[in-house]
Scaffold this active site. Structure first.
Site, short mmCIF file in Angstrom:
data_model
loop_
_atom_site.label_atom_id
_atom_site.label_comp_id
_atom_site.label_asym_id
_atom_site.label_seq_id
_atom_site.Cartn_x
_atom_site.Cartn_y
_atom_site.Cartn_z
N ASP A 91 -0.40 3.57 -1.36
CA ASP A 91 0.27 4.04 -0.17
C ASP A 91 0.18 5.57 -0.11
OD1 ASP A 91 2.85 4.84 1.41
OD2 ASP A 91 2.82 2.66 1.65
N HIS B 217 2.58 7.47 0.37
CA HIS B 217 3.85 8.00 -0.11
C HIS B 217 4.13 7.51 -1.53
CE1 HIS B 217 4.00 7.88 4.29
NE2 HIS B 217 4.76 8.95 4.22
N ASP C 74 -1.11 3.39 5.32
CA ASP C 74 -0.93 4.72 5.89
C ASP C 74 -1.83 5.78 5.27
OD1 ASP C 74 0.46 4.58 3.50
OD2 ASP C 74 2.39 5.14 4.35
N HIS D 45 10.37 2.13 -1.58
CA HIS D 45 11.31 3.26 -1.65
C HIS D 45 12.75 2.83 -1.90
CE1 HIS D 45 8.21 5.99 -0.41
NE2 HIS D 45 8.08 5.45 0.79
#
Length: 376
Positions: A171, A173, A254, A135
């Site tokens: 992931d 995200h 995650d 990110h």
């Protein structure tokens, strides 16, 4: 350039005892658990382990601004960020807090990624579970990520001879920082599977970059069966068509069912199946960590990645030494003395039971949408 003869594990002791703070999701041990677990399994000898260097500030400016790197250094030194620094660089916030190793820890992950590109110049396999901070933005921290080691890894691979890179991110995200860096570069394939509606709420189905961006938002409760469809109908054929010189897999933990920061429903076996399928598709392979906020599921998944890369069989029941590593973990709710009790199989086994189920029509339709109108 000599290829690596065996997979190499890049790690560091900085992760042991380093925490983002008692209230933060990254208060848990992760990389240290993986190191201890693979050693307890007898899977990691000294010849396959290398301590990650810490990236020097100047080495980070291939992606990050010097002003931001200096702000990060100052914030670690002073353990303080002014309101102006918070506003400009997004550090000293609840998501990206001030903590003692806030430069040294991410700079160690970045150092591993930069080194990996160099070590893989002749080919080989590297596992760096401290990486995967996808990110980070050039001038600010973002989503628990102070530096974007993924971008730095891809840049390093390309500097050392990998012209075409395939980046696959599983992931929960979206890989917003990596897409920001490479969306306009057709030689860097970007595939991101992520939970729809989940922060950072980017990665829309119709984002195509220079034609090489494939974002697949996925619904809650994603099963192993559905992820196998994504693997076989999207990830593998698109990677094969790209003909990469190097593959980077961001293997955020995650997306598994027990993670508190998402609502996907995978087993760790779904991740390992993707890794196995990608292993021989390019002469260079770099496997990174990423998200993951349940200490048992993260440690087991990433230790299993190392087993896959080395061809080790994962036993149904872990030996006592490995169970002791997992049994020693502690996980508390923020601000509470109450321990979260692990499920029994989080201690005794490494592999989750498969989480199969029906394949929803909306997932098939999204894959078809992604593939429609592309060359090849």
């Amino acid at each position: 350039m000599t290829p690596l003869h065996r997979p190499l594990f890049l790690g560091s002791e900085i992760y042991r005892g380093s925490t983002y703070g008692a209230w933060h999701p990254l208060r848990i041990p992760r990389v240290s658990t993986v190191i201890d677990l693979v050693r307890a399994m007898g899977w990691l000898g000294p010849e396959q382990y290398r301590a990650s260097p810490r990236a020097k500030p100047g080495a980070l400016t291939g992606y990050h601004t010097r002003a931001y790197v200096d702000a990060l250094l100052d914030a670690e030194r002073l353990q303080f960020a002014s309101p102006q620094t918070r506003a400009r660089h997004n550090i000293g916030t609840p998501s990206n807090p001030i903590f003692p190793e806030m430069y040294r820890r991410p700079a160690t992950g970045a150092g591993a990624s930069l080194l990996a590109g160099e070590l893989l110049a002749g080919g080989g396999v590297i596992h760096s579970p401290g990486g995967g901070t996808h990110h980070g933005m050039p001038d600010r921290a973002n989503g628990f990520c102070y530096l974007n080691d993924v971008v730095l890894a891809i840049q390093s691979l390309r500097r050392h001879g990998a012209r075409r890179v395939a980046y696959i991110d599983i992931d929960a995200h979206h890989a917003d920082g990596v897409e920001h860096a490479f969306a306009a570069e057709p030689e860097v394939l970007l595939i991101s599977t992520h939970e729809e509606g989940r922060w950072p709420r980017t990665g829309a189905l119709d984002d195509r970059g220079a034609g090489q961006v494939y974002n697949l938002p996925l619904p809650r409760g994603l099963s192993d069966s559905e992820m196998a469809l994504v693997r076989d109908q999207l990830i593998l054929p698109v990677v094969a068509r790209h003909r990469p010189d190097a593959i980077v897999l961001q293997c955020g933990a995650d997306a598994v069912e027990e993670d508190p920061q998402s609502r996907l429903g995978l087993s760790n076996g779904a991740h390992w199946a993707i890794l196995r399928s990608l292993q021989n598709m390019a002469p260079r392979l770099l496997v990174l960590g990423g998200g993951g906020y349940n200490p048992w599921t993260v440690g087991r998944l990433w230790a299993g990645n190392w087993a896959v890369l080395n061809g080790y069989e994962i036993p149904d029941v872990l030996p006592k030494a490995a169970q002791a590593v997992l049994g020693a973990l502690r996980w508390q709710r923020p601000g509470s003395p109450r321990q979260i009790a692990p499920e029994a199989h989080w201690i005794t086994s490494m592999a989750d039971a498969p989480r199969t189920g029906p394949i929803r029509a909306e997932i098939r339709a999204r894959i078809e949408t992604l593939l429609a109108g592309r060359d090849g």
